[in-house]
Write a protein that holds these residues in place. Structure first.
Motif, short mmCIF file in Angstrom:
data_model
loop_
_atom_site.label_atom_id
_atom_site.label_comp_id
_atom_site.label_asym_id
_atom_site.label_seq_id
_atom_site.Cartn_x
_atom_site.Cartn_y
_atom_site.Cartn_z
N HIS A 42 0.78 -1.58 -0.46
CA HIS A 42 -0.12 0.04 -0.32
C HIS A 42 0.65 1.20 -0.36
O HIS A 42 0.94 2.00 1.01
CB HIS A 42 -1.07 0.02 1.30
N PRO A 43 1.85 1.34 -0.96
CA PRO A 43 2.44 2.79 -1.35
C PRO A 43 2.23 3.78 -1.01
O PRO A 43 0.68 3.69 -1.55
CB PRO A 43 2.89 2.70 -2.16
N ALA A 44 2.55 5.27 -1.07
CA ALA A 44 2.42 6.23 -0.87
C ALA A 44 3.19 6.51 -2.59
O ALA A 44 3.78 6.25 -3.18
CB ALA A 44 3.11 7.13 0.22
N GLY A 45 2.37 7.32 -2.07
CA GLY A 45 2.10 8.05 -4.05
C GLY A 45 1.64 8.89 -3.99
O GLY A 45 0.11 9.49 -3.55
N TYR A 46 1.81 10.18 -6.06
CA TYR A 46 0.29 10.88 -6.26
C TYR A 46 0.13 10.33 -7.65
O TYR A 46 0.56 9.77 -8.27
CB TYR A 46 1.48 12.14 -6.63
N MET A 47 -1.37 10.68 -7.67
CA MET A 47 -2.13 10.67 -8.40
C MET A 47 -1.40 10.82 -9.75
O MET A 47 -1.41 11.97 -9.74
CB MET A 47 -3.74 11.15 -8.47
N ASN A 48 -1.63 9.44 -10.25
CA ASN A 48 -1.03 10.22 -12.10
C ASN A 48 -2.18 9.86 -13.05
O ASN A 48 -1.69 8.89 -13.91
CB ASN A 48 -0.50 9.21 -11.71
N GLY A 49 -3.19 10.29 -12.76
CA GLY A 49 -4.26 9.94 -13.77
C GLY A 49 -4.77 8.44 -13.54
O GLY A 49 -4.43 8.28 -12.44
N LYS A 50 -4.59 7.42 -14.78
CA LYS A 50 -4.99 6.08 -14.05
C LYS A 50 -4.05 5.31 -14.56
O LYS A 50 -3.51 4.02 -13.76
CB LYS A 50 -5.72 5.33 -15.65
N CYS A 127 -18.93 2.87 8.60
CA CYS A 127 -18.50 3.08 7.95
C CYS A 127 -19.02 5.32 7.31
O CYS A 127 -21.06 4.88 7.88
CB CYS A 127 -18.49 2.79 6.23
N SER A 128 -18.90 5.71 7.16
CA SER A 128 -19.63 7.43 7.30
C SER A 128 -19.15 8.08 5.78
O SER A 128 -17.97 7.48 5.04
CB SER A 128 -19.90 8.68 8.25
N ARG A 129 -19.83 9.07 5.48
CA ARG A 129 -19.10 9.54 3.80
C ARG A 129 -17.56 10.35 4.55
O ARG A 129 -16.91 9.83 3.46
CB ARG A 129 -20.05 10.70 3.84
N ASN A 130 -17.06 10.21 5.32
CA ASN A 130 -15.75 10.65 4.87
C ASN A 130 -14.90 9.90 6.49
O ASN A 130 -13.76 10.87 6.43
CB ASN A 130 -15.60 12.03 6.27
N SER A 131 -15.30 8.36 6.62
CA SER A 131 -14.47 7.86 7.57
C SER A 131 -13.50 7.42 6.89
O SER A 131 -13.31 6.96 5.72
CB SER A 131 -15.51 6.57 7.26
N ALA A 132 -12.27 7.11 8.03
CA ALA A 132 -11.16 6.37 7.00
C ALA A 132 -11.01 6.24 7.96
O ALA A 132 -10.73 6.03 9.40
CB ALA A 132 -9.95 7.77 6.81
N SER A 133 -9.32 5.11 8.25
CA SER A 133 -8.91 3.54 9.21
C SER A 133 -7.31 3.65 8.75
O SER A 133 -7.21 4.17 7.80
CB SER A 133 -9.97 2.55 9.75
N ASP A 134 -7.00 4.12 9.84
CA ASP A 134 -5.00 3.93 9.65
C ASP A 134 -4.62 2.46 9.24
O ASP A 134 -3.21 2.33 9.88
CB ASP A 134 -4.49 4.43 11.12
N GLU A 135 -5.38 1.55 8.81
CA GLU A 135 -4.96 0.34 8.64
C GLU A 135 -3.78 0.41 7.46
O GLU A 135 -2.96 -0.18 7.60
CB GLU A 135 -5.97 -0.98 8.41
N LYS A 136 -4.00 0.66 6.70
CA LYS A 136 -3.01 0.78 5.30
C LYS A 136 -2.81 2.09 5.33
O LYS A 136 -1.98 2.64 3.90
CB LYS A 136 -4.26 0.32 4.87
N TYR A 166 -15.76 5.21 -2.31
CA TYR A 166 -14.25 6.09 -2.09
C TYR A 166 -13.42 6.10 -3.18
O TYR A 166 -13.39 5.09 -3.44
CB TYR A 166 -13.46 5.72 -0.76
N ILE A 167 -13.14 6.98 -3.58
CA ILE A 167 -11.60 7.42 -4.81
C ILE A 167 -10.43 6.70 -3.94
O ILE A 167 -10.19 7.25 -2.76
CB ILE A 167 -11.74 8.62 -5.54
N GLY A 168 -9.85 5.51 -3.57
CA GLY A 168 -8.69 5.10 -3.11
C GLY A 168 -7.68 5.32 -3.91
O GLY A 168 -7.52 5.14 -4.95
N GLY A 169 -6.57 4.79 -3.19
CA GLY A 169 -5.40 4.26 -4.09
C GLY A 169 -4.49 3.56 -3.41
O GLY A 169 -4.33 3.60 -2.13
N VAL A 170 -4.28 2.51 -3.76
CA VAL A 170 -2.91 1.60 -3.51
C VAL A 170 -2.54 0.96 -5.14
O VAL A 170 -2.90 0.84 -6.38
CB VAL A 170 -3.53 -0.12 -3.31
N ASP A 171 -0.91 1.89 -5.04
CA ASP A 171 -0.58 0.92 -6.52
C ASP A 171 -0.86 2.02 -7.48
O ASP A 171 -0.26 3.12 -7.94
CB ASP A 171 -0.11 0.07 -6.89
#
Length: 194
Positions: A42-50, A127-136, A166-171
């Motif tokens: 579950h790396p960090a990074g910038y959204m870069n299109g698809k 979950c709610s509209r703005n929920s987030a967990s710190d698992e990943k 949600y719009i998420g990010g994993v890779d």
């Protein structure tokens, strides 16, 4: 001929600027979005299109949140997210199958979303509209949850989510019901070109 110790240096034309803390500070402005992933899978990074999340800010990493006139849900303004370099919007998807991130030229096909500061929840909490967990993901700094305005028609069977998407990010960016990969830090940027 032997080339020993040859390295390639790539100049970075942009660097991350101020971390925004309020939607009103970046609405309608060009920004970069950073997924604060915390591990190799579950790396960090910038959204870069698809494409794969980027470790550097490139021309394809710039976005604008466009407010949709007269459209709200639960009292929150709805937005479309537009990639500046392509002029395309994030395309709507229902998130049922961890949908791939697609782009569209059509405003009518765009993913309409709320943009809200995250509210941290514990594993197993609803979950709610703005929920987030710190698992990943790292929740140590301000970040925002991009949640589809319209809930899924049926609640998800494998999560404590009653239809929030949600719009998420994993890779890569994707659309899903999961609150453990859904936070985006929104930054200004600085141009470092000479």
């Amino acid at each position: 001929l032997s080339l020993v110790g040859v390295t390639t240096a790539v100049a970075q034309d942009y660097k991350r600027g101020e971390l925004y803390t309020e939607v009103s500070d970046f609405e309608g402005k060009t920004v970069v979005l950073y997924a604060p992933g915390t591990s190799g899978d579950h790396p960090a990074g910038y959204m870069n299109g698809k494409n794969t999340l980027s470790t550097q800010i490139t021309d394809s990493c710039f976005y604008v949140f466009e407010a949709i006139d007269g459209k709200t849900v639960d009292g929150e303004q709805l937005y479309r997210l537009k990639q500046v370099s392509s002029g395309l919007y994030v395309k709507d998807a229902d998130g049922q199958e961890e949908d791939a991130f697609e782009l569209t030229a059509s405003e009518a096909e765009a993913f309409e979303m709320t943009v809200m500061p995250f509210k941290q929840i514990s594993a197993g909490e609803m979950c709610s509209r703005n929920s987030a967990s710190d698992e990943k993901q790292d929740l140590s700094e301000v970040g925002f949850v991009l949640c589809r305005g319209e809930k899924a028609e049926e609640p998800f069977s494998d999560t404590t989510n009653e239809g929030y998407i949600y719009i998420g990010g994993v890779d890569v960016p994707f659309i899903s019901p999961y609150s453990d990969t859904n936070v985006w830090r929104v930054y200004a940027y600085e141009n470092t070109k000479g």
